[in-house]
Design a protein around this motif. Structure first.
Motif, short mmCIF file in Angstrom:
data_model
loop_
_atom_site.label_atom_id
_atom_site.label_comp_id
_atom_site.label_asym_id
_atom_site.label_seq_id
_atom_site.Cartn_x
_atom_site.Cartn_y
_atom_site.Cartn_z
N ASP A 106 0.86 -1.19 0.00
CA ASP A 106 0.00 0.00 0.00
C ASP A 106 0.90 1.24 0.00
N TYR A 107 0.73 2.09 -1.02
CA TYR A 107 1.63 3.22 -1.20
C TYR A 107 0.94 4.55 -0.87
N THR A 108 0.08 4.55 0.14
CA THR A 108 -0.71 5.74 0.46
C THR A 108 0.12 6.87 1.07
N GLY A 109 0.90 6.56 2.10
CA GLY A 109 1.59 7.61 2.84
C GLY A 109 3.01 7.85 2.36
N GLY A 110 3.58 8.97 2.82
CA GLY A 110 4.98 9.26 2.51
C GLY A 110 5.17 10.27 1.40
N THR A 111 6.43 10.54 1.10
CA THR A 111 6.76 11.50 0.04
C THR A 111 6.44 10.92 -1.33
N LYS A 112 6.42 11.79 -2.32
CA LYS A 112 6.14 11.34 -3.69
C LYS A 112 7.18 10.33 -4.15
N THR A 113 8.45 10.59 -3.84
CA THR A 113 9.52 9.68 -4.24
C THR A 113 9.37 8.34 -3.54
N MET A 114 9.02 8.35 -2.26
CA MET A 114 8.86 7.12 -1.49
C MET A 114 7.72 6.27 -2.06
N THR A 115 6.58 6.90 -2.31
CA THR A 115 5.43 6.13 -2.81
C THR A 115 5.66 5.65 -4.24
N THR A 116 6.32 6.49 -5.06
CA THR A 116 6.60 6.08 -6.44
C THR A 116 7.55 4.89 -6.48
N GLY A 117 8.63 4.96 -5.72
CA GLY A 117 9.59 3.85 -5.69
C GLY A 117 8.99 2.57 -5.17
N LEU A 118 8.17 2.66 -4.13
CA LEU A 118 7.53 1.47 -3.58
C LEU A 118 6.54 0.86 -4.56
N ALA A 119 5.75 1.71 -5.21
CA ALA A 119 4.79 1.21 -6.20
C ALA A 119 5.51 0.56 -7.38
N MET A 120 6.59 1.17 -7.85
CA MET A 120 7.35 0.59 -8.96
C MET A 120 7.91 -0.77 -8.60
N ALA A 121 8.41 -0.91 -7.37
CA ALA A 121 8.95 -2.19 -6.93
C ALA A 121 7.87 -3.26 -6.90
N ALA A 122 6.68 -2.89 -6.44
CA ALA A 122 5.57 -3.85 -6.39
C ALA A 122 5.15 -4.27 -7.80
N ILE A 123 5.11 -3.31 -8.72
CA ILE A 123 4.73 -3.63 -10.10
C ILE A 123 5.76 -4.55 -10.73
N ASP A 124 7.03 -4.24 -10.53
CA ASP A 124 8.09 -5.07 -11.12
C ASP A 124 8.16 -6.45 -10.48
N ASP A 125 7.75 -6.56 -9.23
CA ASP A 125 7.69 -7.87 -8.59
C ASP A 125 6.75 -8.79 -9.36
N GLY A 126 5.68 -8.23 -9.88
CA GLY A 126 4.78 -8.98 -10.73
C GLY A 126 3.81 -9.88 -9.99
N ILE A 127 4.01 -10.09 -8.68
CA ILE A 127 3.14 -10.97 -7.91
C ILE A 127 2.46 -10.22 -6.77
N ALA A 128 3.21 -9.31 -6.17
CA ALA A 128 2.64 -8.54 -5.06
C ALA A 128 1.42 -7.76 -5.52
N GLN A 129 0.42 -7.68 -4.64
CA GLN A 129 -0.79 -6.92 -4.94
C GLN A 129 -0.59 -5.48 -4.51
N LEU A 130 -0.97 -4.56 -5.37
CA LEU A 130 -0.79 -3.14 -5.09
C LEU A 130 -2.11 -2.53 -4.63
N SER A 131 -2.04 -1.66 -3.63
CA SER A 131 -3.26 -1.00 -3.16
C SER A 131 -2.94 0.43 -2.75
N VAL A 132 -3.97 1.26 -2.69
CA VAL A 132 -3.86 2.63 -2.18
C VAL A 132 -5.09 2.88 -1.32
N THR A 133 -4.89 3.47 -0.17
CA THR A 133 -5.99 3.72 0.75
C THR A 133 -6.55 5.11 0.51
N ILE A 134 -7.82 5.16 0.16
CA ILE A 134 -8.46 6.42 -0.21
C ILE A 134 -9.73 6.62 0.58
N THR A 135 -10.19 7.86 0.61
CA THR A 135 -11.43 8.19 1.31
C THR A 135 -12.62 7.59 0.58
#
Length: 436
Positions: A106-135
Motif C-alpha cells: 500500500d503506497y498511500t503515505g509518505g513522500t512522492k519519491t517514497m510512494t513512487t519507488g515502492l509502487a514501482m517495486a511492487a509492479i516489477d515484482d509482478g506478484i505482489a498486490q498493489l493498493s492505495v488507501t483512499i477516502t
C-alpha cells in the motif's frame, strides 16, 4: 496462507490504521522516513499487531535532517533509484522469510519519491498486490471521521504494455519462445484482466507453445496445439509448412509414420530446411556449437533422404542388391572391410559418394566440393559435441556456414524447382509475425 502488508508511512497514521483494520494482515512492515518513523507508535496505539518487532518491521530510508550529520548519510527520500532498490530488497526478503506468502503493498503515505519507488517495486515484482488507501466518498461520514479504505490497484494494463513494448520484442528477436511464453503467463495470472486482452494473451501463449515445440523439433506437439486452435488464418503461415516438415520427416522416421502424424506432401527436403532455419536461430542466440550441430545433421539428413527417395537405400543398412550392377562389387568390398560385416553402414562422406556413384546431381556437386567440405567439417569434429574440446566461435561458425549452407541450399533449390512448393520461412521473430 500468510498475508504480509507493506505500507509507506507519512505524516498521518489515519489511512494506515484504516488499511490495517480493513485487510487484517498477519504482519505489517512500515516503509518510512526518519521523520515519519514516530508515527509507527501512533498506529500501534490503535491497531493490535501482536507479532510486531521494530527491528524487523520498520524499514527507515536515510534522511539528512541537518548539516552536521555524517557525510555517510544519504538523503534517500530524494533519490528514486535508492528508494526503488530498498523496496525491491524488502519485497525479496519478505518472500524468503515467508515462502508462498501473499504480499500487499500500500503506497498511500509518505513522500512522492517514497510512494513512487515502492509502487514501482511492487509492479516489477509482478506478484505482489498493489493498493492505495483512499477516502470512501460514498460515505456521508467520510469527512467527519476521516474514514478511508484500501483499494486494490490493477497493474494488468501496465504489465501488459511492458510485455508488448519491452519484454516480447527482445525475446522474440532471439527466438526465445519459452521465456516469451513465461512472460505472457505471468501477465495472464494477474487479476483484473479484461476479456479481450485475456483472449489475445491466451492466443499468443498458444502460438508461443507451438513455436517453442517446433524449435525443439517436437513437431508432434506443435501440430497438436495448432490443430486444437483450429485457426484457419494460421494454415498458410504455420500449419501447412509444419505438415510438410512432418511429411519430409516421415520418409525416414518410422515412428511418425506408424503413429500417423498429420502431414502434407512437399519437395521432400523440408526437414533439411527446418534444420537450417533452426541453425540460424541458434546462431542468433550466439550458440554456435548448437548451430554447427544442426548444419552437420542437415548434411547427413540430405544424403539419407535423397538415397531413400532415389534408390530406396537405407544408409544404416545398405541393400547392395538395390544398387546398379556396375558398383555392387565396390560396395560389397566396403561391407566386407567394415567392422560389422553383417551390415554396410554409410557415414556422411560415403553416403554422398554413393549419391555421386548413382549420378545424382547433389552427389556430383558433392564430388566437386568434397575436399573443401571435409576440411570445413574439421571445425565441428574438434568441438566438444563431436570428438574434441574446442568451443566454436562466431568466426568458426561463419566459415563453416559459408561452405555448408550454399551446398545444402543448392540441393534444396534443385528439388524445389521440380515442384510447386515454396521454401520454408523462418519462425516468427516479432509480435507482428505472431499476431499479424
Amino acid at each position: 496462507m500468510t498475508h504480509i502488508l507493506i505500507v509507506s508511512l507519512g505524516n498521518s497514521p489515519e489511512p494506515i490504521v484504516n488499511c490495517i483494520n480493513s485487510l487484517r494482515p498477519d504482519r505489517v512492515i512500515f516503509f518510512c522516513s526518519e521523520l515519519s518513523r514516530e508515527n509507527v507508535s501512533a498506529v500501534l496505539d490503535r491497531v493490535p499487531l501482536p507479532d510486531y518487532q521494530e527491528a524487523a518491521d520498520v524499514v527507515v530510508l536515510q534522511q539528512r535532517l541537518h548539516r552536521k550529520q555524517s557525510d555517510d548519510v544519504i538523503n534517500e527520500l530524494d533519490k528514486l533509484d535508492r528508494v526503488y532498490i530498498r523496496a525491491c530488497e524488502l519485497i525479496s526478503a519478505v518472500r524468503i522469510q515467508h515462502p508462498g506468502c501473499n504480499i500487499t503493498v500500500d503506497y498511500t503515505g509518505g513522500t512522492k519519491t517514497m510512494t513512487t519507488g515502492l509502487a514501482m517495486a511492487a509492479i516489477d515484482d509482478g506478484i505482489a498486490q498493489l493498493s492505495v488507501t483512499i477516502t470512501d466518498r460514498s460515505s456521508q461520514m467520510a469527512h467527519e471521521s476521516g474514514y478511508s479504505v484500501p483499494v486494490l490497484v490493477s497493474t494488468a494494463v501496465i504489465q501488459s504494455r511492458r510485455l508488448f513494448e519491452q519484454d516480447l520484442p527482445s525475446l522474440l528477436k532471439r527466438f526465445d519462445y519459452e521465456a516469451a511464453r513465461q512472460a505472457v503467463r505471468r501477465i495472464l495470472q494477474l487479476p483484473s484482466q479484461d476479456m479481450e486482452s485475456s483472449l489475445q494473451l491466451r492466443r499468443l501463449e498458444d502460438l508461443l507453445v507451438v513455436a517453442d515445440a517446433w524449435d525443439r523439433f517436437d513437431h508432434r506437439r506443435a501440430l497438436e496445439v495448432l490443430e486444437r486452435m483450429g485457426d484457419r488464418s494460421l494454415d498458410q503461415r504455420l500449419l501447412f509448412p509444419l505438415k510438410r516438415v512432418v511429411g519430409s520427416r516421415r520418409i525416414l522416421d518410422t515412428v511418425a509414420e506408424i503413429e500417423k502424424w498429420s502431414y502434407m506432401p512437399g519437395h521432400n527436403l523440408e526437414a533439411v530446411e527446418d534444420l537450417l532455419r533452426n541453425a540460424e536461430r541458434r546462431a542468433a542466440q550466439d550458440r554456435y556449437d548448437d548451430a554447427v550441430g544442426r548444419l552437420y545433421r542437415a548434411m547427413e539428413l540430405t544424403a539419407q533422404i535423397l538415397l531413400k527417395k532415389t534408390a530406396d537405400i537405407d544408409t544404416a543398412d545398405v541393400d547392395i542388391k538395390k544398387l546398379p550392377e556396375h558398383i555392387q562389387e565396390v560396395y560389397r568390398s566396403k561391407k566386407q572391410a567394415s567392422a560389422d560385416s553383417d551390415k554396410l553402414k554409410l557415414a556422411l562422406s560415403n553416403a554422398y559418394d554413393l549419391l555421386a556413384d548413382l549420378q545424382h546431381p547433389v552427389g556430383l556437386h558433392w564430388r566437386q566440393q568434397r575436399s573443401r567440405i571435409q576440411d570445413s567439417l574439421k571445425t565441428r569434429n574438434h568441438s566438444l559435441f563431436a570428438h574434441g574440446f574446442s568451443p566454436i566461435s562466431y568466426s568458426d561458425w561463419r566459415i563453416l556456414a559459408g561452405t555448408l549452407v550454399p551446398f545444402l541450399q543448392q540441393a534444396i533449390d534443385d528439388t524445389i524447382q521440380q515442384t510447386k512448393f515454396s521454401p520454408l520461412a523462418q519462425l516468427p521473430s516479432s509480435i507482428a509475425e505472431l499476431l499479424p
